[in-house]
Design a protein around this motif. Structure first.
Motif, short mmCIF file in Angstrom:
data_model
loop_
_atom_site.label_atom_id
_atom_site.label_comp_id
_atom_site.label_asym_id
_atom_site.label_seq_id
_atom_site.Cartn_x
_atom_site.Cartn_y
_atom_site.Cartn_z
N PRO A 54 37.88 14.08 35.59
CA PRO A 54 36.96 14.29 36.72
C PRO A 54 36.90 13.10 37.67
O PRO A 54 36.72 13.29 38.89
CB PRO A 54 35.61 14.52 36.02
N TYR A 55 37.04 11.90 37.15
CA TYR A 55 37.04 10.72 38.03
C TYR A 55 38.34 10.67 38.84
O TYR A 55 38.33 10.27 40.01
CB TYR A 55 36.88 9.45 37.20
N ALA A 56 39.45 11.07 38.23
CA ALA A 56 40.72 11.13 38.96
C ALA A 56 40.64 12.16 40.09
O ALA A 56 41.21 11.96 41.16
CB ALA A 56 41.86 11.47 38.01
N ALA A 57 39.91 13.25 39.85
CA ALA A 57 39.74 14.25 40.91
C ALA A 57 39.00 13.66 42.10
O ALA A 57 39.34 13.90 43.26
CB ALA A 57 38.99 15.47 40.36
N GLY A 58 37.97 12.87 41.83
CA GLY A 58 37.27 12.20 42.92
C GLY A 58 38.15 11.20 43.64
O GLY A 58 38.13 11.12 44.88
N TRP A 59 38.97 10.46 42.89
CA TRP A 59 39.89 9.50 43.50
C TRP A 59 40.93 10.20 44.37
O TRP A 59 41.36 9.66 45.40
CB TRP A 59 40.57 8.67 42.43
N SER A 60 41.33 11.41 43.97
CA SER A 60 42.35 12.13 44.74
C SER A 60 41.87 12.40 46.16
O SER A 60 42.66 12.38 47.11
CB SER A 60 42.73 13.43 44.04
N VAL A 90 38.56 20.95 37.89
CA VAL A 90 37.31 20.29 37.52
C VAL A 90 36.07 20.97 38.11
O VAL A 90 35.06 21.16 37.42
CB VAL A 90 37.36 18.80 37.95
N VAL A 91 36.13 21.35 39.38
CA VAL A 91 34.93 21.86 40.08
C VAL A 91 34.33 23.10 39.40
O VAL A 91 33.08 23.22 39.35
CB VAL A 91 35.25 22.14 41.56
N PRO A 92 35.12 24.04 38.87
CA PRO A 92 34.49 25.21 38.23
C PRO A 92 33.52 24.87 37.12
O PRO A 92 32.63 25.68 36.81
CB PRO A 92 35.70 26.00 37.70
N ARG A 93 33.63 23.69 36.53
CA ARG A 93 32.70 23.31 35.46
C ARG A 93 31.29 23.09 35.99
O ARG A 93 30.33 23.07 35.21
CB ARG A 93 33.19 22.03 34.77
N ALA A 94 31.17 22.90 37.28
CA ALA A 94 29.85 22.71 37.89
C ALA A 94 29.29 24.02 38.45
O ALA A 94 28.23 24.02 39.08
CB ALA A 94 29.94 21.67 39.00
N LEU A 95 29.98 25.13 38.20
CA LEU A 95 29.57 26.43 38.73
C LEU A 95 29.28 27.39 37.58
O LEU A 95 30.09 27.53 36.67
CB LEU A 95 30.66 27.01 39.63
N PRO A 96 28.14 28.07 37.59
CA PRO A 96 27.85 29.02 36.51
C PRO A 96 28.78 30.23 36.55
O PRO A 96 29.25 30.64 37.61
CB PRO A 96 26.39 29.43 36.78
N ALA A 97 29.05 30.77 35.37
CA ALA A 97 29.94 31.93 35.24
C ALA A 97 29.13 33.14 34.79
O ALA A 97 28.06 32.99 34.18
CB ALA A 97 31.04 31.63 34.23
N PRO A 98 29.61 34.35 35.09
CA PRO A 98 28.92 35.55 34.60
C PRO A 98 28.83 35.56 33.07
O PRO A 98 29.73 35.07 32.38
CB PRO A 98 29.80 36.69 35.12
N GLN A 99 27.75 36.13 32.55
CA GLN A 99 27.52 36.16 31.11
C GLN A 99 27.59 37.58 30.58
O GLN A 99 27.31 38.54 31.31
CB GLN A 99 26.15 35.56 30.80
N PRO A 100 27.94 37.74 29.31
CA PRO A 100 27.95 39.09 28.73
C PRO A 100 26.54 39.64 28.62
O PRO A 100 25.55 38.89 28.60
CB PRO A 100 28.57 38.86 27.35
N ALA A 101 26.44 40.94 28.54
CA ALA A 101 25.13 41.61 28.51
C ALA A 101 24.60 41.65 27.08
O ALA A 101 24.38 42.72 26.50
CB ALA A 101 25.25 43.01 29.09
N ALA A 102 24.37 40.49 26.50
CA ALA A 102 23.80 40.42 25.16
C ALA A 102 22.32 40.76 25.21
O ALA A 102 21.60 40.28 26.09
CB ALA A 102 24.02 39.03 24.57
#
Length: 332
Positions: A54-60, A90-102
């Motif tokens: 993630p730090y390398a992504a910022g440096w890029s 890296v960025v998708p880790r900061a975004l919520p994903a759809p969840q199963p209908a438990a």
């Protein structure tokens, strides 16, 4: 005064060469990093380095800005590809994903590495009490830590347990509000590494859930990388349509390490990643070391389990931060 203009072109050429060299010095490492990460080439010393992707992504992004500012178009093009690659990982880790209908009961699970029993027991018990934790997994669990936790009332909050307290770092434990069956202890690294307590937790209104306190080896030296990879590869895979499984603990790996991603592909979901908290650091500077935070503590859940939230808490005395996941299980 007469000015000799013949010196100007060589100076400009030298400045352009310096600008080109500086551009490639900034861009080259991130391009190499993106290649290694995308190809899954985590071998040798690259294993430790990739934890800081993630730090390398910022440096890029900074490298791209520098190449554009210097008007070096080839370095800028390479930097753009590297930045898109790393940010896309890296960025998708900061975004919520759809969840199963438990539609079953809620399960609040906390995992904590106790740093050879040095973590503050009162803080941990307070977390269990105030956050209404249902299941607790601990790593680097010692006899002294067990005694301290019980003196503070953990035995009353979570009366069911499968514990393997050991002096030093090998110990592991599983605590539960509900009964535990089929309990056991797994030992990593062919019988002499970290241990992993596991058991099947019976939550009212939900199918049985196999919970394990995960603790693969750490790749702290080059001669430990093989054991690290073997331990991660040996973790129990998700079961698809079979028994629900949760692995929670100190994996000594981030989502940028290929063995952990391979484990996820068996049918697990990283709870923090699923809720947009996947970049929250859990290990590094928390005991005073000058190490940038990285995310190596995880709660991996069966893909049929919905993740409501993930919170990371402080734990004085440990170099790790406990991870609390609020989960919704499928209905029975």
């Amino acid at each position: 005064m007469i000015v000799d203009t013949r010196a100007a072109p060589p100076i400009r050429r030298r400045l352009r060469r310096v600008g080109t060299v500086l551009s490639w010095l900034a861009v080259g490492p991130v391009a190499a990093w993106a290649t290694v990460r995308l190809a899954g080439l985590d071998r040798g010393p690259l294993v430790q380095a990739l934890a800081f992707t993630p730090y390398a992504a910022g440096w890029s992004v900074l490298a791209l800005a520098a190449a554009l500012a210097l008007r070096r178009w080839w370095p800028a093009a390479v930097a753009a590809v590297a930045a898109v690659t790393l940010l896309g990982l890296v960025v998708p880790r900061a975004l919520p994903a759809p969840q199963p209908a438990a539609a079953g009961p809620t399960l609040r699970l906390l995992t904590a590495n106790l740093l050879a029993g040095a973590a503050d027991a009162r803080t941990l018990v307070d977390l269990v009490r105030t956050r209404q934790v249902d299941v607790l997994t601990v790593q680097e669990f010692t006899p002294d830590a067990q005694a301290a936790l019980d003196r503070l009332g953990l035995d009353r909050l979570l009366p069911y347990r499968n514990l393997n307290a050991q002096v030093g770092t090998p110990g592991s434990g599983l605590y539960s509000r509900w009964p535990i069956s089929d309990a056991g202890i797994r030992t990593n690294r062919r019988g002499w590494g970290f241990t992993q307590a596991y058991g099947t937790v019976t939550v009212p209104g939900a199918p049985p859930v196999r919970v394990e306190s995960a603790h693969p080896s750490a790749p702290y030296a080059l001669d430990q990388v093989g054991a690290w990879r073997a331990d991660l590869t040996a973790q129990p895979p998700a079961t698809g349509d079979g028994e629900l499984r949760i692995l929670a603990g100190d994996f000594n790996a981030t989502l940028d390490h290929s063995p952990l991603r391979a484990l996820l592909r068996t049918g697990y979901v990283d709870a923090a990643d699923a809720t947009g908290a996947g970049l929250t650091g859990t290990w590094g500077p928390y005991d005073g070391d000058l190490i940038p935070p990285v995310t190596i503590d995880h709660v991996l859940v069966d893909s049929r389990i919905a993740v409501g939230s993930v919170r990371v808490h402080d734990l004085p005395g440990s170099d790790h931060r406990p991870v609390l996941a609020t989960l919704t299980l499928p209905a029975r």
